[in-house]
Design a protein around this motif. Sequence first.
Motif, PDB file in Angstrom:
ATOM      1  N   MET A 190      58.385  30.132  54.437  1.00 11.51           N
ATOM      2  CA  MET A 190      58.305  30.184  56.067  1.00 11.51           C
ATOM      3  C   MET A 190      57.882  28.366  56.334  1.00 11.51           C
ATOM      4  O   MET A 190      57.242  27.526  56.379  1.00 11.51           O
ATOM      5  CB  MET A 190      57.715  31.097  56.330  1.00 11.51           C
ATOM      6  N   PHE A 191      58.967  28.134  57.390  1.00  7.10           N
ATOM      7  CA  PHE A 191      58.815  27.310  57.747  1.00  7.10           C
ATOM      8  C   PHE A 191      59.407  27.567  59.255  1.00  7.10           C
ATOM      9  O   PHE A 191      60.397  28.609  59.654  1.00  7.10           O
ATOM     10  CB  PHE A 191      60.461  25.544  57.595  1.00  7.10           C
ATOM     11  N   LEU A 192      58.759  25.766  60.422  1.00  3.27           N
ATOM     12  CA  LEU A 192      59.848  26.927  61.922  1.00  3.27           C
ATOM     13  C   LEU A 192      59.974  25.674  61.940  1.00  3.27           C
ATOM     14  O   LEU A 192      60.744  25.890  63.312  1.00  3.27           O
ATOM     15  CB  LEU A 192      58.094  27.121  62.234  1.00  3.27           C
ATOM     16  N   ASP A 193      59.951  24.489  61.936  1.00  2.00           N
ATOM     17  CA  ASP A 193      60.643  23.377  62.232  1.00  2.00           C
ATOM     18  C   ASP A 193      61.725  22.935  61.180  1.00  2.00           C
ATOM     19  O   ASP A 193      61.567  22.649  60.268  1.00  2.00           O
ATOM     20  CB  ASP A 193      58.834  22.018  62.042  1.00  2.00           C
ATOM     21  N   PRO A 194      63.064  23.293  61.874  1.00  2.00           N
ATOM     22  CA  PRO A 194      63.802  23.075  60.979  1.00  2.00           C
ATOM     23  C   PRO A 194      64.050  21.779  60.264  1.00  2.00           C
ATOM     24  O   PRO A 194      65.092  21.639  59.266  1.00  2.00           O
ATOM     25  CB  PRO A 194      64.953  23.072  61.837  1.00  2.00           C
ATOM     26  N   GLU A 195      63.741  20.706  61.068  1.00  2.06           N
ATOM     27  CA  GLU A 195      63.398  19.215  59.891  1.00  2.06           C
ATOM     28  C   GLU A 195      62.974  19.279  59.322  1.00  2.06           C
ATOM     29  O   GLU A 195      63.215  18.387  58.186  1.00  2.06           O
ATOM     30  CB  GLU A 195      63.332  17.965  61.520  1.00  2.06           C
ATOM     31  N   THR A 196      62.153  20.087  58.823  1.00  2.00           N
ATOM     32  CA  THR A 196      61.508  20.300  57.776  1.00  2.00           C
ATOM     33  C   THR A 196      62.175  20.429  56.979  1.00  2.00           C
ATOM     34  O   THR A 196      61.721  20.038  55.093  1.00  2.00           O
ATOM     35  CB  THR A 196      59.986  21.476  57.708  1.00  2.00           C
ATOM     36  N   PRO A 242      66.986  28.990  53.046  1.00  2.00           N
ATOM     37  CA  PRO A 242      66.108  28.730  53.854  1.00  2.00           C
ATOM     38  C   PRO A 242      65.240  29.838  53.769  1.00  2.00           C
ATOM     39  O   PRO A 242      65.402  31.211  54.392  1.00  2.00           O
ATOM     40  CB  PRO A 242      66.258  28.330  54.530  1.00  2.00           C
ATOM     41  N   GLY A 243      63.571  29.902  53.855  1.00 10.05           N
ATOM     42  CA  GLY A 243      62.677  30.792  54.769  1.00 10.05           C
ATOM     43  C   GLY A 243      62.875  30.893  55.915  1.00 10.05           C
ATOM     44  O   GLY A 243      61.836  30.461  56.268  1.00 10.05           O
ATOM     45  N   VAL A 244      63.394  31.781  56.470  1.00  9.28           N
ATOM     46  CA  VAL A 244      63.198  31.459  58.421  1.00  9.28           C
ATOM     47  C   VAL A 244      63.146  32.858  58.373  1.00  9.28           C
ATOM     48  O   VAL A 244      63.683  33.966  57.997  1.00  9.28           O
ATOM     49  CB  VAL A 244      64.345  31.444  59.326  1.00  9.28           C
ATOM     50  N   MET A 245      61.449  33.398  58.600  1.00  9.78           N
ATOM     51  CA  MET A 245      61.169  34.730  59.167  1.00  9.78           C
ATOM     52  C   MET A 245      60.961  34.526  61.229  1.00  9.78           C
ATOM     53  O   MET A 245      60.462  34.143  61.387  1.00  9.78           O
ATOM     54  CB  MET A 245      59.715  34.666  58.804  1.00  9.78           C
ATOM     55  N   CYS A 246      60.949  35.934  60.500  1.00 12.24           N
ATOM     56  CA  CYS A 246      60.980  36.528  62.451  1.00 12.24           C
ATOM     57  C   CYS A 246      59.329  37.407  62.601  1.00 12.24           C
ATOM     58  O   CYS A 246      59.165  38.341  62.023  1.00 12.24           O
ATOM     59  CB  CYS A 246      61.790  37.527  63.161  1.00 12.24           C
ATOM     60  N   LEU A 247      59.018  36.804  63.470  1.00 11.08           N
ATOM     61  CA  LEU A 247      57.348  37.225  63.595  1.00 11.08           C
ATOM     62  C   LEU A 247      57.609  38.446  65.157  1.00 11.08           C
ATOM     63  O   LEU A 247      57.972  37.457  66.350  1.00 11.08           O
ATOM     64  CB  LEU A 247      56.607  35.816  63.693  1.00 11.08           C
ATOM     65  N   CYS A 269      55.942  36.992  73.349  1.00  6.08           N
ATOM     66  CA  CYS A 269      56.241  36.972  72.021  1.00  6.08           C
ATOM     67  C   CYS A 269      57.919  37.286  71.682  1.00  6.08           C
ATOM     68  O   CYS A 269      58.396  36.595  70.672  1.00  6.08           O
ATOM     69  CB  CYS A 269      55.706  38.099  70.779  1.00  6.08           C
ATOM     70  N   SER A 270      57.732  37.187  72.359  1.00  4.04           N
ATOM     71  CA  SER A 270      60.055  37.809  72.657  1.00  4.04           C
ATOM     72  C   SER A 270      60.088  36.319  72.230  1.00  4.04           C
ATOM     73  O   SER A 270      61.395  36.104  72.223  1.00  4.04           O
ATOM     74  CB  SER A 270      60.492  37.762  73.627  1.00  4.04           C
ATOM     75  N   ARG A 271      59.864  35.615  73.455  1.00  2.00           N
ATOM     76  CA  ARG A 271      60.420  34.346  72.969  1.00  2.00           C
ATOM     77  C   ARG A 271      60.227  33.120  71.721  1.00  2.00           C
ATOM     78  O   ARG A 271      60.935  31.941  71.371  1.00  2.00           O
ATOM     79  CB  ARG A 271      59.592  33.149  74.474  1.00  2.00           C
ATOM     80  N   ALA A 272      59.170  33.298  71.603  1.00  2.00           N
ATOM     81  CA  ALA A 272      59.045  32.915  69.745  1.00  2.00           C
ATOM     82  C   ALA A 272      60.233  33.240  69.454  1.00  2.00           C
ATOM     83  O   ALA A 272      60.225  32.507  68.243  1.00  2.00           O
ATOM     84  CB  ALA A 272      57.768  33.220  69.710  1.00  2.00           C
ATOM     85  N   LEU A 273      60.858  34.223  69.191  1.00  2.00           N
ATOM     86  CA  LEU A 273      61.695  35.264  67.974  1.00  2.00           C
ATOM     87  C   LEU A 273      62.980  34.576  68.518  1.00  2.00           C
ATOM     88  O   LEU A 273      63.646  34.479  67.114  1.00  2.00           O
ATOM     89  CB  LEU A 273      61.176  36.952  68.927  1.00  2.00           C
ATOM     90  N   GLY A 274      63.144  33.765  69.361  1.00  3.24           N
ATOM     91  CA  GLY A 274      64.009  33.133  69.129  1.00  3.24           C
ATOM     92  C   GLY A 274      65.043  31.818  69.208  1.00  3.24           C
ATOM     93  O   GLY A 274      65.511  31.347  68.477  1.00  3.24           O
ATOM     94  N   ASN A 275      63.296  31.443  68.052  1.00  2.04           N
ATOM     95  CA  ASN A 275      63.141  30.396  67.316  1.00  2.04           C
ATOM     96  C   ASN A 275      64.078  30.306  65.871  1.00  2.04           C
ATOM     97  O   ASN A 275      64.508  29.191  65.818  1.00  2.04           O
ATOM     98  CB  ASN A 275      61.504  29.635  67.265  1.00  2.04           C
ATOM     99  N   PRO A 276      63.639  31.055  65.225  1.00  6.62           N
ATOM    100  CA  PRO A 276      64.341  31.227  64.153  1.00  6.62           C
ATOM    101  C   PRO A 276      66.226  31.791  64.220  1.00  6.62           C
ATOM    102  O   PRO A 276      66.441  30.877  63.036  1.00  6.62           O
ATOM    103  CB  PRO A 276      64.185  33.157  63.586  1.00  6.62           C
ATOM    104  N   LEU A 277      65.932  32.098  65.036  1.00  5.84           N
ATOM    105  CA  LEU A 277      67.615  31.527  65.656  1.00  5.84           C
ATOM    106  C   LEU A 277      68.173  30.897  65.445  1.00  5.84           C
ATOM    107  O   LEU A 277      69.211  29.751  65.057  1.00  5.84           O
ATOM    108  CB  LEU A 277      68.206  32.782  66.956  1.00  5.84           C
TER     109      LEU A 277
END
Length: 310
Positions: free
Chosen positions: A223-229, A248-253, A282-290
């Motif tokens: 899992m990662f949260l920074d796309p550049e990584t 890529p390990g994109v995980m919805c939290l 939390c709902s805002r954070a869930l936009g990050n995986p997308l």
Amino acid sequence: MGVRRVLPSQNSREQSSAALSNRRNALLAKGVENLKGRIERMQKGLNPVFGDITWGAGGSTSELTLELSKAMQDDYGLVTNMHLTCTNMPAEAVHTALEEAKAAGIRNIVALRGDPPNGLDGEWTAVTGGFACALDLVKFIRKEHGDFFNITVAGYPEGHPNALSSVEDDEVLSEAEERRVASVVGPDGERTRWVCRDDAYAKEMAYLKAKVDAGADCVFTQMFLDPETFVDFQTNCREAGINVPIVPGVMCLNAYGGFCRMTSACKTRVPEVARVSSLRCCSRALGNPLKSCENICPAGAAPETGRSQG
């Protein structure tokens, strides 16, 4: 006169144990049915390319893992990726698991070392007659079953958690290290920085290439949260001669508490924008995986992998 302590009879203890076991079995059966319902809804609503099924340490969930794997592919038409770990697994147990998967028509295996039985912070040791690492497992699968199985292995864009080291406040990092350094808040509320240093990262790359050279067909990332990584990791893989698909390990939290525990345990790099949006809602954070998916797809992330059953 002293008070005598009345001990439960052997029969009472057995009845209590049986009742507890029955309750656990009932809860497990209910959980399995709930999971199957979710799989069916997700299959119809999202049409996923494949589905993953994890493996309990030491094969503790082997029967259930195989049951769910068969259900995913036979009942719901999903290509199944079955995880298989080395943790507390002697070679004989791995052999049996692979034979059962083969008999069930499961052709995709995620070969992993697995976490220590007592969690990420514990010390991992191989059992007698077992495997020391995922590389051993990949070699074993290829030796025993040729090219029957599609083998996936793990990759770590920020470095394996065991390869990370703490960073002092005044320490100077290389440009590459700065791009993967993580700021982690511990249970005591203290913030520390962790990074896989360049020399350790080079060893990680060499080990991943060894797994691919031994027969791995695909890489799933941590899992990662920074796309550049991820973009950096994929570039590094190609430069190292690792040319298999990388998923890529994109995980919805779905909860801020889980978000904090997961990122803290894995020492995951969290971009400031994700940290702020998570604190707000939390709902805002869930936009990050997308958003991550949008950012990494142009970089050539593998859209699909896996071998169909049959």
